[in-house]
Enzyme design. Structure first.
Site, PDB file in Angstrom:
ATOM      1  N   GLU A 161      -6.144  46.065 125.852  1.00 58.47           N
ATOM      2  CA  GLU A 161      -5.668  47.327 125.273  1.00 58.47           C
ATOM      3  C   GLU A 161      -5.754  47.352 123.743  1.00 58.47           C
ATOM      4  OE1 GLU A 161      -1.846  48.030 127.111  1.00 58.47           O
ATOM      5  OE2 GLU A 161      -2.699  47.892 129.119  1.00 58.47           O
ATOM      6  N   ASN A 202     -10.239  44.349 128.253  1.00 55.33           N
ATOM      7  CA  ASN A 202      -9.631  45.065 129.369  1.00 55.33           C
ATOM      8  C   ASN A 202      -8.779  46.214 128.818  1.00 55.33           C
ATOM      9  OD1 ASN A 202      -8.989  45.065 132.301  1.00 55.33           O
ATOM     10  ND2 ASN A 202      -6.899  44.601 131.632  1.00 55.33           N
ATOM     11  N   HIS A 238      -5.782  52.638 136.326  1.00 60.19           N
ATOM     12  CA  HIS A 238      -4.485  53.210 136.696  1.00 60.19           C
ATOM     13  C   HIS A 238      -4.665  54.723 136.687  1.00 60.19           C
ATOM     14  CE1 HIS A 238      -2.364  49.420 136.497  1.00 60.19           C
ATOM     15  NE2 HIS A 238      -2.762  49.209 135.259  1.00 60.19           N
ATOM     16  N   GLU A 267      -7.123  46.729 137.685  1.00 59.23           N
ATOM     17  CA  GLU A 267      -5.692  46.983 137.916  1.00 59.23           C
ATOM     18  C   GLU A 267      -5.500  48.289 138.684  1.00 59.23           C
ATOM     19  OE1 GLU A 267      -3.327  46.632 134.339  1.00 59.23           O
ATOM     20  OE2 GLU A 267      -4.646  45.089 133.485  1.00 59.23           O
ATOM     21  N   ASP A 269      -4.564  51.345 140.754  1.00 59.65           N
ATOM     22  CA  ASP A 269      -3.593  52.065 141.574  1.00 59.65           C
ATOM     23  C   ASP A 269      -3.774  53.552 141.308  1.00 59.65           C
ATOM     24  OD1 ASP A 269      -2.255  52.289 139.071  1.00 59.65           O
ATOM     25  OD2 ASP A 269      -0.805  50.743 139.592  1.00 59.65           O
TER      26      ASP A 269
END
Length: 349
Positions: A161, A202, A238, A267, A269
């Protein structure tokens, strides 16, 4: 076509519950359908899940974690606050527990994460740093941790990030003190400590083409031109139904591939505003299938990792009040339509 597919996905999920798949029963090759990992391996991909140490006392949960997936990511146990709680005092017990679990289940581990602005120990955040002091602390942390896990993880999220939504650098303590060169330094130091591990940057909200993913593309070009050891880009994925699907995902994956980089969905979802409805769950299933198909369509997209696989342990409700139901298994470890959609997208029946 897609409506038929979602009905089939729901039927598959129901059949698998009846058969014991997705309900904590380890798969037996002769009697039960292939797992998500089995299906992904047919395409040369892995299919994984994040996990966290407090969850490992849950027997049905760990049984499914060990049988359905071939890769796991420690959600918190390898972050800086956990691994170096006091300067120069290292504690790898949480990460080691997950690595040992993965080895017992023949799973590979993604290291997460070496440099991040969040979840830092107080000794980093509570003082002012000179550039030489912080550079030395950062190098020691990265190299000590990477050496500890040398040969035990296949990839590292080295810097997590690093950019804002508009593509400017995030004003972390590392950027403010060391400038943007801290990213190249972190990659070099990690490579020195383990020359064989794959090194990634990432971030979230870089699934589609836009200012933030453009910033990573520019940075990746600069790093590659300078000979910095960067091997891949992790797209966290996400997603949220209310914000729309990133329709340029596949094109985005391809443009990183053209730089000679791997990509991974790290990651995943897909949350929704509660309550969950049949319509929302079916749309979520469609998105899970679309994300998977985008990865399969791009040769250098190496795998997919759910950010834990069950709503029982999802981070979403605590961070996004009124939202949730983000994962392919519900809070009782029962597969949802998304699970059947994933299987079908991977070529299962």
């Amino acid at each position: 076509m897609r409506t038929t597919r979602l009905r089939l996905a729901g039927a598959v999920a129901a059949l698998l519950v009846a058969a014991g798949i997705g309900a904590g029963t380890p798969a037996q090759a002769h009697h039960q359908p292939p797992t998500l990992a089995d299906l992904a391996q047919r395409h040369g991909r892995y299919f994984g899940s994040a996990t966290d140490n407090p969850e490992l006392v849950d027997g049905p949960y760990t049984a499914l974690l060990g049988s359905e997936f071939d890769q796991i990511t420690p959600g918190n146990g390898m972050k800086w606050y956990a691994t170096e709680p006091q300067q120069g005092v290292f504690d790898f017990s949480a990460g080691d527990e997950i690595v040992n679990l993965a080895r017992a289940d023949r799973q590979k581990v993604r290291g997460h994460t070496l440099v991040w602005h969040s979840q830092l120990p107080e000794w980093i955040t509570s003082r002012e740093w000179t550039a030489p002091e912080l550079r030395a602390a950062l190098k020691k942390h990265i190299q000590t941790e990477v050496r500890h896990y040398r040969g035990k993880v296949f990839a590292w999220d080295v810097v997590n990030e690093a950019f804002n939504e508009d593509g400017t650098y995030r004003e972390s303590v590392f950027y403010k003190t060391l400038g943007p060169g801290y990213i190249a330094d972190a990659l070099r130091w990690a490579h020195q400590a383990d020359p064989r591990v794959r090194l990634y940057l990432n971030d979230y909200n870089i699934e589609g083409i836009g200012p933030k993913s453009d910033a990573y593309l520019r940075l990746a070009k600069e790093l590659k031109a300078a000979g910095v050891p960067l091997h891949g880009i992790g797209l966290q994925a996400h997603l949220a139904l209310q914000y729309g699907y990133p329709t340029t995902l596949e094109d985005n994956l391809r443009r990183f591939s053209r730089l000679g980089l791997d990509t991974a969905l790290t990651e995943v979802d897909i949350r929704m505003q509660l309550p969950a409805t049949e319509e929302k769950l079916n749309r979520q299933a469609e998105w899970y299938a679309d994300v998977t198909e985008a990865c399969l369509a791009v040769r250098r997209c190496v795998g997919i990792t759910l950010w834990d696989y069950t709503d029982k342990y999802s981070w979403i409700p605590a961070f996004f009040p009124g939202e949730g139901a983000a994962l392919p298994w519900d809070e009782d470890l029962r597969p949802k339509p998304a699970y059947g959609a994933l299987r079908e997208a991977l070529g299962g029946r």
